[in-house]
Design a protein around this motif. Structure first.
Motif, short mmCIF file in Angstrom:
data_model
loop_
_atom_site.label_atom_id
_atom_site.label_comp_id
_atom_site.label_asym_id
_atom_site.label_seq_id
_atom_site.Cartn_x
_atom_site.Cartn_y
_atom_site.Cartn_z
N GLU A 393 0.89 -1.17 0.11
CA GLU A 393 0.12 0.03 0.11
C GLU A 393 0.84 1.17 0.01
O GLU A 393 0.80 2.37 0.78
N LEU A 394 1.87 1.20 -1.10
CA LEU A 394 2.64 2.41 -0.95
C LEU A 394 1.98 3.41 -1.65
O LEU A 394 1.31 3.48 -2.62
N GLN A 395 2.26 4.71 -1.19
CA GLN A 395 1.45 5.81 -1.70
C GLN A 395 2.57 7.23 -1.63
O GLN A 395 3.18 7.33 -0.76
N TYR A 396 2.64 7.85 -2.88
CA TYR A 396 3.29 9.21 -2.66
C TYR A 396 2.29 10.17 -3.55
O TYR A 396 1.95 10.21 -4.54
N GLU A 397 1.99 11.14 -2.59
CA GLU A 397 1.05 11.93 -3.40
C GLU A 397 -0.10 11.49 -3.57
O GLU A 397 -0.89 10.64 -2.94
N ASP A 398 -0.88 11.45 -4.94
CA ASP A 398 -1.92 10.99 -5.54
C ASP A 398 -1.60 9.74 -6.24
O ASP A 398 -2.22 9.17 -6.78
N ARG A 399 -0.43 9.09 -6.24
CA ARG A 399 -0.09 7.94 -6.78
C ARG A 399 0.03 6.61 -5.57
O ARG A 399 0.63 6.90 -4.74
N PRO A 426 -1.14 -3.44 -8.51
CA PRO A 426 -1.47 -2.53 -9.57
C PRO A 426 -1.13 -0.91 -9.04
O PRO A 426 -0.91 -0.67 -7.93
N LEU A 427 -0.79 -0.05 -10.03
CA LEU A 427 -0.19 1.19 -9.70
C LEU A 427 -1.50 1.96 -10.14
O LEU A 427 -1.91 2.15 -11.29
N ARG A 428 -2.01 3.12 -9.25
CA ARG A 428 -2.97 3.88 -9.74
C ARG A 428 -2.74 5.34 -9.22
O ARG A 428 -1.89 5.55 -8.60
N GLN A 429 -3.26 6.22 -10.05
CA GLN A 429 -3.12 7.64 -10.03
C GLN A 429 -4.37 8.34 -9.96
O GLN A 429 -5.14 8.26 -11.13
#
Length: 458
Positions: A393-399, A426-429
């Motif tokens: 559950e890695l997140q940086y800003e809106d990614r 999966p990778l989401r923005q």
């Protein structure tokens, strides 16, 4: 009266030390005379020492006009009066020149010129240095000293000396921002005999490559060791203290403790504001046969740095050229890094682990959890790395990245095995899926390997 002499051997060594050629000419009487002369002395392995003398005097003293000594790129000239009626008294001025200094130390300028005065007297078994001053033409440095040496017939010399300076900097000369050390002023006191002496120190340091501060110290020693009672510095809005023992006979050795509190590195490096406390100790010796033997312990380094909590502790040992790291633990909040191993000569082994359940503390705008561990081994010139990495559950800003897994086995040698596997997705923005999954693999050696990349996206 005129006296001349040819070059002649004054020692039985081969090759011998040579005196001459030289000459001395005198005229007048004992109550009013003039003297002039010149000559040289040549010692094996050294540049010739040449001297010249111009003087006048009486039965009570002599006036040097001047007395000059030159050896290679160095020159010293003395002028002034020396009297011997009653106590022996000297009041002299001097000038000195030294060239080709960069051959001694590349941080020295090609030439230094110094001037100063010397006032001294000898009476009742005491040599008193009333004034000794030094000033440089190439820098604003000013050094002044005074003191005495008592020479009892039945004991060791007893020294009392004081040294003061202003505008001291290293290298000489240097721009203030380029100077390694800049001391606007300082003072040192030395007293006692070779078997029992004390030293006191007070130094101001200005900003340069060493942070500004005021330092005071006191210690006592003998022919074999110095007991440092304290060395305290008011620096970086806090205080640093050093105490312990330094020895040099029969072997160099140390047992020191250094601590600091309320230190703000931002006063020296503006990008690193904070407040830190630390406690460090080390002891050891340098044996002629076994070399360096010692231990160190960082019992505490804690506080806040650049807006982040920080705690660091570790300990280890040094044996010859090898460093054994028994434990190193770095934490920032719930994030933790640890390491242990050995580095030295052709040996390298280091185990490490990272646990970061709160990456946002380290990188603002990030979230999730990250774990990694591995080992570096082999030698410093040919290291090999094994590592594993897992993120959730890695997140940086809106990614946002749901999962990350990686493993690596690699080395710097051309034939070192290479194994790499990275899987993510999966990778989401901003709620939109950019990539369902990705897999990158590599297999072979450092010099010869194959890469495969598999991407899936709707």
């Amino acid at each position: 009266l005129a006296m001349t002499w040819p070059e002649m051997a004054v020692t039985t060594d081969q090759p011998p030390a040579l005196l001459g050629p030289g000459e001395i000419n005198t005229e007048g009487s004992l109550d009013n005379y003039r003297i002039a002369g010149e000559g040289q002395l040549v010692a094996p392995g050294m540049a010739a020492l040449r001297w010249s003398l111009r003087a006048g005097g009486t039965a009570e003293g002599i006036q040097l006009e001047p007395f000059t000594v030159t050896s290679g790129p160095y020159e010293l000239a003395l002028s002034g009066a020396v009297s011997w009626q009653g106590p022996i008294v000297a009041n002299l001025g001097y000038r000195a020149r030294a060239e080709q200094l960069e051959s001694l130390n590349p941080q020295l300028p090609p030439r230094l010129d110094a001037t100063g005065v010397l006032a001294a007297r000898f009476e009742q078994q005491t040599l008193s240095l009333e004034k000794l001053e030094l000033m440089l033409e190439q820098a604003p440095l000013h050094v002044a000293s005074k003191g005495s040496v008592r020479l009892p017939a039945d004991g060791d010399p007893v020294i009392e000396a004081e040294l003061q300076w202003s505008s001291l900097q290293w290298p000489i000369p240097a721009q203030p921002t380029a100077a390694l050390i800049t001391s606007p002023e300082g003072r040192a006191l030395l007293a006692g005999t070779a078997d029992a002496w004390t030293i006191e120190l007070a130094v101001q340091l200005a900003d340069g490559q060493v942070p500004a501060g005021e330092w005071q110290g006191r210690g006592a020693g003998n022919r074999t060791a110095l007991q440092l009672d304290y060395l305290r510095g008011r620096v970086l809005d806090g205080e640093i203290s050093l105490a312990g023992n330094l020895g040099w006979n029969p072997v160099p050795r140390w047992n020191l403790a250094i601590s600091g509190k309320h230190l703000n590195p931002g006063k020296w490096q503006p990008e690193l504001p904070g407040q830190l406390t630390f406690d460090f100790g080390s002891e050891g010796s340098v044996d002629p046969q076994s070399g360096l033997q010692g231990s160190f312990a960082l019992r505490q380094l804690s506080g806040e740095l650049a807006g982040r909590p920080l705690a660091l502790a570790g300990n280890g040992a040094i044996t010859g050229d090898a460093v054994q790291l028994d434990r190193l633990i770095l934490t920032s909040g719930d994030n933790r890094f640890s390491a242990s191993g050995e580095l030295g000569g052709q040996r390298l082994r280091m185990d490490w682990a990272l646990l970061a359940p709160d990456p946002g503390l380290l990188l603002p705008g990030s979230a999730g959890s990250l774990e990694a561990n591995g080992r570096v081994e082999g030698s410093p010139s040919n290291p090999r790395l094994q590592a594993r990495l897992a993120g959730h559950e890695l997140q940086y800003e809106d990614r946002h990245l749901h999962r990350l897994a990686a493993s690596l086995q690699a080395g710097t040698g051309a034939e070192a095995p290479l194994q790499l596997a990275i899987e993510l997705g999966p990778l989401r923005q901003a709620g939109q899926t950019l990539l369902d999954s990705a897999r990158l693999t590599a297999a072979g050696t450092t010099a010869d390997h194959q890469l495969e990349l598999d991407l899936q996206a709707e």
